[in-house]
Design a protein around this motif. Structure first.
Motif, short mmCIF file in Angstrom:
data_model
loop_
_atom_site.label_atom_id
_atom_site.label_comp_id
_atom_site.label_asym_id
_atom_site.label_seq_id
_atom_site.Cartn_x
_atom_site.Cartn_y
_atom_site.Cartn_z
N LYS A 197 -8.96 7.52 1.17
CA LYS A 197 -8.64 8.86 1.66
C LYS A 197 -8.01 9.72 0.56
O LYS A 197 -8.06 10.95 0.62
CB LYS A 197 -7.68 8.75 2.84
CG LYS A 197 -8.27 8.08 4.07
CD LYS A 197 -7.21 7.92 5.16
CE LYS A 197 -7.78 7.17 6.36
NZ LYS A 197 -6.73 6.92 7.39
N TYR A 198 -7.40 9.07 -0.42
CA TYR A 198 -6.70 9.77 -1.48
C TYR A 198 -7.44 9.73 -2.82
O TYR A 198 -7.31 10.64 -3.63
CB TYR A 198 -5.30 9.17 -1.68
CG TYR A 198 -4.42 9.27 -0.45
CD1 TYR A 198 -3.56 10.35 -0.27
CD2 TYR A 198 -4.47 8.29 0.54
CE1 TYR A 198 -2.76 10.45 0.85
CE2 TYR A 198 -3.67 8.38 1.67
CZ TYR A 198 -2.82 9.46 1.83
OH TYR A 198 -2.03 9.56 2.95
N ALA A 200 -1.60 8.15 -5.70
CA ALA A 200 -3.03 7.85 -5.60
C ALA A 200 -3.90 9.02 -6.08
O ALA A 200 -4.85 8.84 -6.85
CB ALA A 200 -3.39 7.47 -4.16
N GLU A 201 -3.57 10.24 -5.65
CA GLU A 201 -4.39 11.40 -6.02
C GLU A 201 -4.31 11.69 -7.52
O GLU A 201 -5.31 12.04 -8.14
CB GLU A 201 -3.96 12.62 -5.21
CG GLU A 201 -4.31 12.50 -3.73
CD GLU A 201 -3.96 13.74 -2.94
OE1 GLU A 201 -3.63 14.78 -3.57
OE2 GLU A 201 -4.00 13.68 -1.70
N THR A 233 -7.56 3.10 3.41
CA THR A 233 -6.46 4.04 3.22
C THR A 233 -6.51 4.67 1.84
O THR A 233 -6.39 5.91 1.69
CB THR A 233 -5.11 3.32 3.42
OG1 THR A 233 -5.06 2.77 4.75
CG2 THR A 233 -3.95 4.28 3.24
N LEU A 234 -6.68 3.86 0.80
CA LEU A 234 -6.73 4.40 -0.56
C LEU A 234 -7.90 5.35 -0.75
O LEU A 234 -7.81 6.32 -1.50
CB LEU A 234 -6.79 3.25 -1.57
CG LEU A 234 -5.51 2.44 -1.78
CD1 LEU A 234 -5.77 1.24 -2.69
CD2 LEU A 234 -4.40 3.31 -2.36
N THR A 282 0.83 -1.20 0.00
CA THR A 282 0.00 0.00 0.00
C THR A 282 0.87 1.26 0.00
O THR A 282 0.55 2.24 -0.67
CB THR A 282 -0.93 0.00 1.23
OG1 THR A 282 -1.66 -1.23 1.28
CG2 THR A 282 -1.91 1.16 1.17
N GLU A 283 1.96 1.24 0.74
CA GLU A 283 2.81 2.43 0.86
C GLU A 283 3.35 2.90 -0.49
O GLU A 283 3.62 4.09 -0.68
CB GLU A 283 4.00 2.14 1.78
CG GLU A 283 4.95 1.09 1.26
CD GLU A 283 6.07 0.75 2.24
OE1 GLU A 283 7.16 0.37 1.78
OE2 GLU A 283 5.85 0.86 3.46
N ARG A 330 -6.33 -1.53 3.44
CA ARG A 330 -5.90 -0.98 2.14
C ARG A 330 -7.03 -0.19 1.49
O ARG A 330 -6.80 0.91 0.96
CB ARG A 330 -5.42 -2.09 1.20
CG ARG A 330 -5.10 -1.57 -0.20
CD ARG A 330 -4.42 -2.59 -1.07
NE ARG A 330 -3.06 -2.86 -0.61
CZ ARG A 330 -2.22 -3.71 -1.19
NH1 ARG A 330 -2.60 -4.40 -2.26
NH2 ARG A 330 -1.00 -3.89 -0.70
N LEU A 339 0.38 4.99 -2.49
CA LEU A 339 -0.10 6.29 -2.01
C LEU A 339 0.52 7.50 -2.69
O LEU A 339 -0.19 8.49 -2.94
CB LEU A 339 0.11 6.38 -0.49
CG LEU A 339 -0.64 5.33 0.35
CD1 LEU A 339 -0.41 5.58 1.83
CD2 LEU A 339 -2.13 5.34 0.03
#
Length: 497
Positions: free
Chosen positions: A80-81, A41-42, A77-78, A34-35, A74, A38
């Protein structure tokens, strides 16, 4: 539609990006962390993808088992972006994200929790194309107001579409069946990359006459035909296709997005995507790719598997066959196994070769070659023949059925109903066994789906045991040191040569 796509009304092809799921699953054993998603991601969210596939398939298994990551986290978290682009997942019907059929109570809770975590589009498939195995998960997908993508696993028994089983009528009937089930879109899933370009053009053209929902095409580059498949399908009017950013495309992954964007530029099916943005995203993927290079297949010069054009064995299935034969010190018998796969598949009801039936057929074919036909039979083959995976496309050979089910614990007469109707509820028993280790229903599902490795992960998650070095992430600094050490060793060899 104009074959040259230069005249007529605009009908931009929609694109689903699979970089964060199928791309690294196909090329890098699903090891992307995941790191590493990110930082872009945006920007991925700003491309304009129809959806992004970020979950499902083997990610759930690999994340908790090999990466020490919480699969549900995951998604959260994703989210959020990535706020505009819908999230898509691959769901194996009643198999969920495992390798067997789970009871209805597990299936219902899984879909509910996936929706709660942030999933939007559920690509639901069944290895046998037995849509009764969709019923429970579809009911929950619809109840949560999410998108149900009904999927047909594409398969062949001949070089081209046709024959008595996987012919045009088969795919049209399956498409109409999914429309009747309330599918929001229809996906044709070619897991082995064996579609012929003109066959898929014919299917898309005829399906458009029979169903009103958008048609989504998924294939793999394995055979080298994928870009030709997409071009013919786009000309025939397909609505959505799956691609990846170039560094995680081709080989056994999907076609790359960048050439498709340029190919369609200025046509009626122009994506409208910003090529420079895609190139920027691809440049980033190149920077993190070295962390995963040890998982990339390097045993062949060719980036395509021309053998699949003849034997039609998917890449993942092939690697398992090779490993089994290596362990038995019988790799020289691989040509026999190729022939036996076709025979065994026919005798077991001609299932499409996709997880888990590809492995079920493959393992039994190896056993048949090494020990004699059905002298040794796996429990999974017994379950398949008994009916616990669903209805096979053709009947199981009666004589082989007798051999396989002789002494089987559930009985020797196969069942014909919906497979999950023969499974007892599982959640309460799982809840008792996992006890306080599961803090919520998300934890409970990790344990219910994968009791042994799931329990181990929960101990890591809550600090009851330390994660071993094997699940610690490799950094780019680690890669740099490895490269420097390798360069020094090569230099020393050159000096002494």
């Amino acid at each position: 539609m104009n074959n040259f796509l230069e005249e007529g009304p605009k009908n931009p092809i929609k694109i689903q990006d699979n970089t964060f799921r199928d791309g690294h699953q196909s090329l890098l054993a699903t090891r992307m962390r995941t790191e590493d998603m990110l930082p872009i991601a945006e920007k991925m969210d700003s491309v304009g993808f129809w959806a992004m596939e970020v979950w499902g398939g083997a990610t759930f298994d690999t994340m908790h088992r090999f990466l020490g990551e919480d699969p549900f986290e995951r998604i959260r978290t994703l989210k959020k972006y990535i706020k505009k682009t819908p999230f898509s997942m691959l769901l194996r019907g009643q198999n969920l994200v495992g390798y067997r059929n789970y009871a209805d109570d597990v299936a219902k809770l899984f879909v509910d929790k996936a929706c709660e975590a942030g999933m939007d589009v559920f690509r639901v498939f069944d290895a046998l194309n037995d849509f009764r195995n969709f019923q429970t998960v579809v009911e929950r997908i619809k109840a949560n107001g999410k998108h149900f993508q009904g999927t047909i696993c594409y398969s062949l028994t001949e070089r081209r579409m046709g024959g008595e089983v996987f012919n045009l009528e088969y795919y049209l009937n399956k498409g109409k069946e999914l429309q009747d089930m309330g599918a929001d879109t229809l996906c044709l899933k070619d897991m082995a990359g064996i579609m012929a370009p003109f066959d898929i053009a014919k299917i898309v053209t005829e399906l458009k006459k029979e169903v009103s929902m958008p048609i989504h095409l998924h294939t793999h580059y394995t055979s080298g035909m994928a870009s030709m498949i997409y071009l013919e399908a786009i000309k025939a009017g397909v609505d959505i296709v799956d691609t990846c950013l170039a560094p995680f495309a081709l080989r056994t992954s999907q076609p790359a997005i960048e050439p498709i964007v340029v190919t369609l530029y200025g046509t009626t099916r122009d994506t409208g995507f910003d090529l420079n943005l895609l190139l920027e995203l691809g440049d980033y993927m190149e920077t993190i790719a070295p962390k995963y290079r040890d998982y990339l297949a390097k045993h062949k010069m060719a980036v395509i598997d021309t053998g699949v054009l003849a034997h039609q064995v998917p890449g993942g299935m092939l690697s398992n066959l090779v490993n089994q034969l290596k362990e038995a010190k019988a790799l020289d018998r691989l040509p026999e196994v190729y022939k036996e796969v076709a025979v065994t598949r026919n005798e077991l009801g001609t299932p499409p070769l996709v997880t888990p039936t590809s492995q079920i057929v493959g393992v039994q074919a190896v056993l048949n070659v090494l020990f004699g036909r059905y002298k040794m039979v796996t429990n999974e083959v017994k379950d398949l023949v008994y009916g616990l995976y669903g209805k096979t496309p053709t009947p199981v050979d009666p004589e082989d059925q007798k051999k396989i089910l002789k002494g089987y614990k559930r009985g020797e007469t196969p069942v014909t109903g919906r497979a999950a109707d023969f499974l007892e509820p599982e959640l309460e028993e799982a809840r008792k066994k996992v006890g306080d280790l599961a803090k919520d229903d998300f934890d409970l599902l990790i344990y219910a789906l994968y009791p042994t490795t799931g329990e181990q992960f929960l101990k890591w998650k809550y600090g009851l045991e330390e994660k071993p070095p094997a699940v610690q992430p490799k950094t780019l600094e680690d890669i740099r040191k490895e490269d420097e050490a390798m360069a020094a060793a090569i230099e020393q060899v050159c000096k002494t040569a």
